[in-house]
Design a protein around this motif. Structure first.
Motif, PDB file in Angstrom:
ATOM      1  N   LEU A  96       0.847  -1.182   0.000  1.00 34.83           N
ATOM      2  CA  LEU A  96       0.000   0.000   0.000  1.00 34.83           C
ATOM      3  C   LEU A  96       0.889   1.241   0.000  1.00 34.83           C
ATOM      4  CD1 LEU A  96      -3.009   0.967   0.402  1.00 34.83           C
ATOM      5  CD2 LEU A  96      -2.479   1.034   2.842  1.00 34.83           C
ATOM      6  N   SER A  97       0.558   2.231  -0.843  1.00 35.39           N
ATOM      7  CA  SER A  97       1.316   3.485  -0.848  1.00 35.39           C
ATOM      8  C   SER A  97       0.353   4.646  -1.048  1.00 35.39           C
ATOM      9  CB  SER A  97       2.381   3.490  -1.953  1.00 35.39           C
ATOM     10  OG  SER A  97       1.779   3.491  -3.227  1.00 35.39           O
ATOM     11  N   GLY A  98       0.789   5.831  -0.619  1.00 33.26           N
ATOM     12  CA  GLY A  98      -0.064   6.988  -0.770  1.00 33.26           C
ATOM     13  C   GLY A  98       0.680   8.276  -0.523  1.00 33.26           C
ATOM     14  N   GLY A  99       0.012   9.369  -0.836  1.00 37.44           N
ATOM     15  CA  GLY A  99       0.607  10.676  -0.632  1.00 37.44           C
ATOM     16  C   GLY A  99      -0.461  11.726  -0.428  1.00 37.44           C
ATOM     17  N   LEU A 102      -3.729   7.252  -3.399  1.00 36.09           N
ATOM     18  CA  LEU A 102      -3.597   5.999  -2.664  1.00 36.09           C
ATOM     19  C   LEU A 102      -3.549   4.879  -3.694  1.00 36.09           C
ATOM     20  CD1 LEU A 102      -3.621   4.777   0.221  1.00 36.09           C
ATOM     21  CD2 LEU A 102      -6.103   4.557  -0.022  1.00 36.09           C
ATOM     22  N   TRP A 103      -2.610   3.957  -3.528  1.00 37.48           N
ATOM     23  CA  TRP A 103      -2.456   2.838  -4.465  1.00 37.48           C
ATOM     24  C   TRP A 103      -2.200   1.576  -3.663  1.00 37.48           C
ATOM     25  CZ3 TRP A 103      -3.383   1.957  -9.421  1.00 37.48           C
ATOM     26  CH2 TRP A 103      -2.876   0.793 -10.000  1.00 37.48           C
ATOM     27  N   THR A 104      -2.817   0.484  -4.075  1.00 36.05           N
ATOM     28  CA  THR A 104      -2.559  -0.802  -3.442  1.00 36.05           C
ATOM     29  C   THR A 104      -2.319  -1.858  -4.523  1.00 36.05           C
ATOM     30  OG1 THR A 104      -3.342  -2.394  -1.795  1.00 36.05           O
ATOM     31  CG2 THR A 104      -4.997  -1.467  -3.286  1.00 36.05           C
ATOM     32  N   ASN A 121      -6.848   8.779  -7.160  1.00 36.06           N
ATOM     33  CA  ASN A 121      -6.119  10.050  -7.235  1.00 36.06           C
ATOM     34  C   ASN A 121      -7.124  11.191  -7.094  1.00 36.06           C
ATOM     35  OD1 ASN A 121      -3.698  11.643  -7.785  1.00 36.06           O
ATOM     36  ND2 ASN A 121      -4.744  12.203  -9.662  1.00 36.06           N
ATOM     37  N   HIS A 122      -6.817  12.131  -6.194  1.00 39.14           N
ATOM     38  CA  HIS A 122      -7.716  13.272  -5.979  1.00 39.14           C
ATOM     39  C   HIS A 122      -6.953  14.573  -6.181  1.00 39.14           C
ATOM     40  CE1 HIS A 122     -10.845  15.802  -4.314  1.00 39.14           C
ATOM     41  NE2 HIS A 122      -9.910  16.423  -3.631  1.00 39.14           N
ATOM     42  N   VAL A 132     -10.179   6.749 -10.464  1.00 39.46           N
ATOM     43  CA  VAL A 132      -9.825   5.411  -9.993  1.00 39.46           C
ATOM     44  C   VAL A 132      -9.120   4.691 -11.136  1.00 39.46           C
ATOM     45  CG1 VAL A 132     -10.720   3.207  -9.130  1.00 39.46           C
ATOM     46  CG2 VAL A 132     -11.810   5.359  -8.430  1.00 39.46           C
ATOM     47  N   ASP A 133      -7.991   4.064 -10.839  1.00 40.39           N
ATOM     48  CA  ASP A 133      -7.214   3.323 -11.832  1.00 40.39           C
ATOM     49  C   ASP A 133      -7.018   1.885 -11.355  1.00 40.39           C
ATOM     50  OD1 ASP A 133      -6.843   5.780 -13.198  1.00 40.39           O
ATOM     51  OD2 ASP A 133      -5.089   6.219 -11.974  1.00 40.39           O
TER      52      ASP A 133
END
Length: 182
Positions: A60-63, A93-95, A110-111, A131-132
């Motif tokens: 999980l990663s995010g910023g 946020l990506w998982t 992504n926002h 959303v990807d």
């Protein structure tokens, strides 16, 4: 200024920034219709990002970024205006999850927050969230196939603009790629 941490399962960074651009173009009071390089713009904010390897199969990663960007010196009467196309808030946020030993699936959000469309702050571009998704197959140690789907929900959004038009974001888009390591 910033701080960074990295270990086997957890990584992250926190940054505080203050950037000043000097000699930005602004109207020339002595020659209307011409510009001179005597303006100034400032951007300051905070940025947080991280990644977590929850277990052998799940990552999980995010910023998150908060940016305050404005004109601080100008001959155009726009001191205090926000810089165009810069949102106060941006986040992602990506998982990624391993379904099989050589197959991974991913999902991300992504926002981008509301932002002014022009430096004169005459209109705003709305915030958007996309959303990807991805699917990857490690065929062998040297060959990998990936499928990406961007804007999975086919959200209509606008990424930026210039003085004549607004740029629409990509609609639902899928693409594939093959990677070979030599």
């Amino acid at each position: 200024i910033g701080i960074k941490h990295q270990s086997d399962k957890l990584s992250g960074s926190l940054s505080l920034f203050h950037i000043t651009i000097e000699n930005a173009t602004t109207g020339d009071p002595a020659n209307p219709g011409f510009d001179i390089q005597s303006g100034e713009q400032r951007s300051r904010g905070i940025e947080l990002e991280g990644g977590w390897q929850a277990n052998a199969d799940w990552y999980l990663s995010g910023g998150l970024a908060y940016i305050d960007a404005e004109i601080t010196k100008s001959n155009n009467g726009d001191v205090g205006n926000r810089l165009d196309n810069i949102a106060h808030l941006q986040a992602n946020l990506w998982t990624r999850y391993r379904l099989l030993p050589n197959v991974h699936v991913g999902l991300g959000v992504n926002h981008v927050g509301e932002r002014y469309g022009t430096i004169s702050n005459t209109y705003k571009l709305p915030s958007y969230t996309t959303v990807d998704a991805s699917l990857a197959w490690q065929i062998d140690p040297r060959l990998k196939a990936e499928l990406f789907v961007q804007n999975l929900l086919d959200k209509e959004y606008y990424t930026g603009n210039n003085d004549f038009s607004v740029y629409r974001g990509d609609p639902l888009t899928a693409y594939a790629r093959m990677m070979v390591n030599f």
